[in-house]
Design a protein around this motif. Sequence first.
Motif, PDB file in Angstrom:
ATOM      1  N   PHE A  29       0.822  -1.210   0.000  1.00  0.00           N
ATOM      2  CA  PHE A  29       0.000   0.000   0.000  1.00  0.00           C
ATOM      3  C   PHE A  29       0.856   1.259   0.000  1.00  0.00           C
ATOM      4  N   LYS A  32       2.841   0.845  -3.751  1.00  0.00           N
ATOM      5  CA  LYS A  32       1.941   0.468  -4.847  1.00  0.00           C
ATOM      6  C   LYS A  32       2.425  -0.733  -5.656  1.00  0.00           C
ATOM      7  N   ARG A  45      -2.025 -11.799  -1.922  1.00  0.00           N
ATOM      8  CA  ARG A  45      -3.139 -11.289  -2.722  1.00  0.00           C
ATOM      9  C   ARG A  45      -4.479 -11.297  -1.974  1.00  0.00           C
ATOM     10  N   GLU A  49      -6.455  -7.794  -0.886  1.00  0.00           N
ATOM     11  CA  GLU A  49      -7.751  -7.487  -1.497  1.00  0.00           C
ATOM     12  C   GLU A  49      -8.843  -7.371  -0.442  1.00  0.00           C
ATOM     13  N   ILE A  52      -8.463  -3.934   1.071  1.00  0.00           N
ATOM     14  CA  ILE A  52      -8.951  -2.890   0.161  1.00  0.00           C
ATOM     15  C   ILE A  52     -10.481  -2.862   0.172  1.00  0.00           C
ATOM     16  N   ILE A  83      -6.069   5.170  -1.949  1.00  0.00           N
ATOM     17  CA  ILE A  83      -6.230   3.950  -2.753  1.00  0.00           C
ATOM     18  C   ILE A  83      -7.710   3.596  -2.921  1.00  0.00           C
ATOM     19  N   TYR A  94      -8.075  -6.184  -7.328  1.00  0.00           N
ATOM     20  CA  TYR A  94      -7.348  -4.953  -7.038  1.00  0.00           C
ATOM     21  C   TYR A  94      -5.846  -5.120  -7.187  1.00  0.00           C
ATOM     22  N   THR A  95      -5.360  -6.346  -7.281  1.00  0.00           N
ATOM     23  CA  THR A  95      -3.922  -6.590  -7.383  1.00  0.00           C
ATOM     24  C   THR A  95      -3.612  -7.387  -8.651  1.00  0.00           C
ATOM     25  N   GLU A 114       1.403  -5.800  -7.704  1.00  0.00           N
ATOM     26  CA  GLU A 114       1.128  -4.370  -7.779  1.00  0.00           C
ATOM     27  C   GLU A 114      -0.363  -4.118  -7.694  1.00  0.00           C
ATOM     28  N   LEU A 115      -0.705  -2.906  -7.294  1.00  0.00           N
ATOM     29  CA  LEU A 115      -2.107  -2.511  -7.229  1.00  0.00           C
ATOM     30  C   LEU A 115      -2.584  -2.104  -8.617  1.00  0.00           C
TER      31      LEU A 115
END
Length: 190
Positions: A29, A32, A45, A49, A52, A83, A94-95, A114-115
């Motif tokens: 985060f 990124k 992952r 997620e 997020i 974000i 999201y990733t 990565e995001l």
Amino acid sequence: MPKPTKGPRLGGGPAHERLLLANLAASLFTHKSIQTTETKAKRLRPVAERLITFAKRGDLHSRRRVLAVIKDKSVVHELFTQIAPLVADREGGYTRIVKTGFRKGDNAPLAVIELVLEPVTPKAKKAKPAAAPVVEESVEEPAAEETEVAETAAAEDAEVAEAPVEETAEVTDEAEAVAEETPAAEEKAE
């Protein structure tokens, strides 16, 4: 509910694995994008997620649940204020994990996680208009057959309806004739 993974934990024990994943999520985060081993990226992952998703809700309870995992308040603040608005329209995913090769020292497979912060572009739906005429044609054909059946049934009903009316008229005429004869016979008898 997350599916339990078989085999050894990352780092040694379950508590160490939770701490390791929390630190990886905080780094993700903050920066990124981070490079780590494939195994750690795949295990990170779902954790990232889920965090997020909590950040997208944005309420106090969600913030406290994220703070239970990531202890750094500045990272949580960045997650909720920077974000989460960028991925508000995205329903998931999201990733992104990209394999990058092997590490020089121990030949471990590396990956970049990565995001995905690009805006979502909805896909054009071309399959539905092509499928719609086929459905309409199949709907129209049974309707025509049903109409013919209904017309045939209506004609038969009309014939049946006409027949009893004629019989009723004949019966009525016969009853009148009998009624006329009966009084005439009574008059003759008197």
